[in-house]
Design a protein around this motif. Structure first.
Motif, PDB file in Angstrom:
ATOM      1  N   VAL A   1       0.835  -1.202   0.000  1.00  0.00           N
ATOM      2  CA  VAL A   1       0.000   0.000   0.000  1.00  0.00           C
ATOM      3  C   VAL A   1       0.873   1.256   0.000  1.00  0.00           C
ATOM      4  O   VAL A   1       0.592   2.217  -0.719  1.00  0.00           O
ATOM      5  CB  VAL A   1      -0.972  -0.013   1.207  1.00  0.00           C
ATOM      6  N   ALA A   2       1.953   1.231   0.775  1.00  0.00           N
ATOM      7  CA  ALA A   2       2.845   2.398   0.845  1.00  0.00           C
ATOM      8  C   ALA A   2       3.481   2.700  -0.506  1.00  0.00           C
ATOM      9  O   ALA A   2       3.542   3.863  -0.925  1.00  0.00           O
ATOM     10  CB  ALA A   2       3.931   2.161   1.899  1.00  0.00           C
ATOM     11  N   ILE A   3       3.937   1.677  -1.199  1.00  0.00           N
ATOM     12  CA  ILE A   3       4.543   1.887  -2.527  1.00  0.00           C
ATOM     13  C   ILE A   3       3.502   2.457  -3.489  1.00  0.00           C
ATOM     14  O   ILE A   3       3.767   3.401  -4.236  1.00  0.00           O
ATOM     15  CB  ILE A   3       5.141   0.584  -3.079  1.00  0.00           C
ATOM     16  N   SER A   4       2.310   1.887  -3.467  1.00  0.00           N
ATOM     17  CA  SER A   4       1.241   2.335  -4.360  1.00  0.00           C
ATOM     18  C   SER A   4       0.894   3.798  -4.120  1.00  0.00           C
ATOM     19  O   SER A   4       0.787   4.590  -5.064  1.00  0.00           O
ATOM     20  CB  SER A   4       0.012   1.438  -4.161  1.00  0.00           C
ATOM     21  N   ASN A   5       0.725   4.161  -2.860  1.00  0.00           N
ATOM     22  CA  ASN A   5       0.368   5.539  -2.540  1.00  0.00           C
ATOM     23  C   ASN A   5       1.521   6.510  -2.784  1.00  0.00           C
ATOM     24  O   ASN A   5       1.288   7.643  -3.199  1.00  0.00           O
ATOM     25  CB  ASN A   5      -0.137   5.632  -1.101  1.00  0.00           C
TER      26      ASN A   5
ATOM     27  N   GLY B   1      15.161  -8.161  -9.920  1.00  0.00           N
ATOM     28  CA  GLY B   1      13.962  -8.799 -10.450  1.00  0.00           C
ATOM     29  C   GLY B   1      12.732  -8.486  -9.622  1.00  0.00           C
ATOM     30  O   GLY B   1      11.648  -8.237 -10.152  1.00  0.00           O
ATOM     31  N   ALA B   2      12.895  -8.459  -8.304  1.00  0.00           N
ATOM     32  CA  ALA B   2      11.781  -8.108  -7.418  1.00  0.00           C
ATOM     33  C   ALA B   2      11.383  -6.648  -7.611  1.00  0.00           C
ATOM     34  O   ALA B   2      10.195  -6.324  -7.718  1.00  0.00           O
ATOM     35  CB  ALA B   2      12.160  -8.380  -5.964  1.00  0.00           C
ATOM     36  N   LEU B   3      12.369  -5.776  -7.674  1.00  0.00           N
ATOM     37  CA  LEU B   3      12.090  -4.350  -7.864  1.00  0.00           C
ATOM     38  C   LEU B   3      11.334  -4.109  -9.167  1.00  0.00           C
ATOM     39  O   LEU B   3      10.342  -3.368  -9.195  1.00  0.00           O
ATOM     40  CB  LEU B   3      13.392  -3.549  -7.847  1.00  0.00           C
ATOM     41  N   ALA B   4      11.769  -4.737 -10.232  1.00  0.00           N
ATOM     42  CA  ALA B   4      11.090  -4.580 -11.523  1.00  0.00           C
ATOM     43  C   ALA B   4       9.644  -5.040 -11.427  1.00  0.00           C
ATOM     44  O   ALA B   4       8.745  -4.395 -11.976  1.00  0.00           O
ATOM     45  CB  ALA B   4      11.833  -5.359 -12.604  1.00  0.00           C
ATOM     46  N   TYR B   5       9.408  -6.139 -10.742  1.00  0.00           N
ATOM     47  CA  TYR B   5       8.033  -6.621 -10.618  1.00  0.00           C
ATOM     48  C   TYR B   5       7.168  -5.608  -9.868  1.00  0.00           C
ATOM     49  O   TYR B   5       6.064  -5.286 -10.289  1.00  0.00           O
ATOM     50  CB  TYR B   5       7.973  -7.980  -9.919  1.00  0.00           C
ATOM     51  N   PHE B   6       7.679  -5.082  -8.775  1.00  0.00           N
ATOM     52  CA  PHE B   6       6.872  -4.180  -7.953  1.00  0.00           C
ATOM     53  C   PHE B   6       6.669  -2.806  -8.587  1.00  0.00           C
ATOM     54  O   PHE B   6       5.583  -2.243  -8.474  1.00  0.00           O
ATOM     55  CB  PHE B   6       7.473  -4.027  -6.555  1.00  0.00           C
ATOM     56  N   VAL B   7       7.686  -2.250  -9.253  1.00  0.00           N
ATOM     57  CA  VAL B   7       7.534  -0.885  -9.768  1.00  0.00           C
ATOM     58  C   VAL B   7       7.730  -0.739 -11.276  1.00  0.00           C
ATOM     59  O   VAL B   7       7.620   0.372 -11.802  1.00  0.00           O
ATOM     60  CB  VAL B   7       8.460   0.111  -9.020  1.00  0.00           C
ATOM     61  N   GLY B   8       8.004  -1.827 -11.990  1.00  0.00           N
ATOM     62  CA  GLY B   8       8.163  -1.738 -13.440  1.00  0.00           C
ATOM     63  C   GLY B   8       9.298  -0.815 -13.836  1.00  0.00           C
ATOM     64  O   GLY B   8      10.287  -0.689 -13.136  1.00  0.00           O
TER      65      GLY B   8
ATOM     66  N   PHE C   1       3.459  -4.072 -10.340  1.00  0.00           N
ATOM     67  CA  PHE C   1       2.323  -4.577  -9.563  1.00  0.00           C
ATOM     68  C   PHE C   1       1.966  -3.655  -8.405  1.00  0.00           C
ATOM     69  O   PHE C   1       0.791  -3.483  -8.085  1.00  0.00           O
ATOM     70  CB  PHE C   1       2.629  -5.991  -9.040  1.00  0.00           C
ATOM     71  N   ALA C   2       2.946  -3.046  -7.775  1.00  0.00           N
ATOM     72  CA  ALA C   2       2.678  -2.193  -6.612  1.00  0.00           C
ATOM     73  C   ALA C   2       2.161  -0.808  -6.998  1.00  0.00           C
ATOM     74  O   ALA C   2       1.836  -0.014  -6.116  1.00  0.00           O
ATOM     75  CB  ALA C   2       3.941  -2.053  -5.765  1.00  0.00           C
ATOM     76  N   LEU C   3       2.039  -0.526  -8.286  1.00  0.00           N
ATOM     77  CA  LEU C   3       1.624   0.802  -8.734  1.00  0.00           C
ATOM     78  C   LEU C   3       0.154   0.851  -9.138  1.00  0.00           C
ATOM     79  O   LEU C   3      -0.260   1.750  -9.854  1.00  0.00           O
ATOM     80  CB  LEU C   3       2.499   1.235  -9.928  1.00  0.00           C
ATOM     81  N   LYS C   4      -0.640  -0.080  -8.685  1.00  0.00           N
ATOM     82  CA  LYS C   4      -2.014  -0.241  -9.164  1.00  0.00           C
ATOM     83  C   LYS C   4      -3.077   0.407  -8.280  1.00  0.00           C
ATOM     84  O   LYS C   4      -4.241   0.055  -8.357  1.00  0.00           O
ATOM     85  CB  LYS C   4      -2.317  -1.738  -9.319  1.00  0.00           C
ATOM     86  N   GLY C   5      -2.687   1.337  -7.430  1.00  0.00           N
ATOM     87  CA  GLY C   5      -3.671   2.044  -6.606  1.00  0.00           C
ATOM     88  C   GLY C   5      -4.187   1.228  -5.427  1.00  0.00           C
ATOM     89  O   GLY C   5      -5.307   1.436  -4.977  1.00  0.00           O
TER      90      GLY C   5
END
Length: 190
Positions: A51-55, A103-110, A121-125
């Motif tokens: 949630v923190a990354i997304s926000n 690889g993990a970073l790319a998945y979470f923030v592209g 994935f973590a950027l989806k609101g």
């Protein structure tokens, strides 16, 4: 726990959504220094981090989201112990399995040339994460969990994923994720 402190401070500072836990249906404890409470705390911290990354992305952009994600990955995952067995929900072959922090970073923030199919994935609101464990297994300095993670987005839609985590107790007494397997639930077509 460094990650918990980081996430709590971030959540308080940004007024973020919540992360919740339902009790595990079954806990098997074969001995060792890990408690069920530590496992639940690590899971909740992961949900709060998502949630923190997304926000952060919504409020401050990709650079701030990437910086936060890097801190979270360094604090939560056990890459310093070796390869982390990370299979994200929506990763495509030949990059299905991510064993490195990059690889993990790319998945979470592209936003990665090496992992160009990743949209973050973590950027989806995401606004809220609820974890419902089917079971927890603790033995020695390892803990395994399996269950469902429900993630609420800004439009009120919930995505449910099947998730297994493996944790290893590090030398400082913190649980580090060494296994993260996520998939969409099976649904028989009628």
């Amino acid at each position: 726990m460094k990650l918990k402190t980081l996430i709590t401070a971030t959540a308080l500072g940004l007024g973020l959504g919540a992360a919740g836990l339902a009790s595990a249906t079954e806990v098997t404890h074969m001995g060792g220094d890990i408690t069920e409470a530590q496992v639940l705390e690590a899971q909740q911290a992961w949900g709060e981090a998502l949630v923190a990354i997304s926000n952060t992305y919504e409020e401050e952009g990709i650079d701030a989201a990437r910086a936060l994600a890097e801190e979270i990955i360094a604090g939560a995952y056990g890459h310093e112990m070796g390869a982390v067995l990370f299979k994200p929900t929506l990763a495509e072959a030949p990059q299905t399995f991510r064993t490195t922090p990059e690889g993990a970073l790319a998945y979470f923030v592209g936003h990665s040339d090496e992992y160009s199919a990743d949209s973050g994935f973590a950027l989806k609101g995401w606004q809220e994460v609820t974890i419902d464990n089917a079971a927890i297994f603790i033995s020695g300095d390892m803990a395994l969990t399996m269950g469902n993670v429900s993630i609420l987005d800004a439009d009120g839609n919930t995505t449910v994923v099947d998730k297994s985590w493996g944790y290893h107790l590090d030398d400082e007494g913190d649980l580090r994720i060494v296994l993260h397997h996520s998939s969409l639930p099976y649904s028989a077509e009628e």
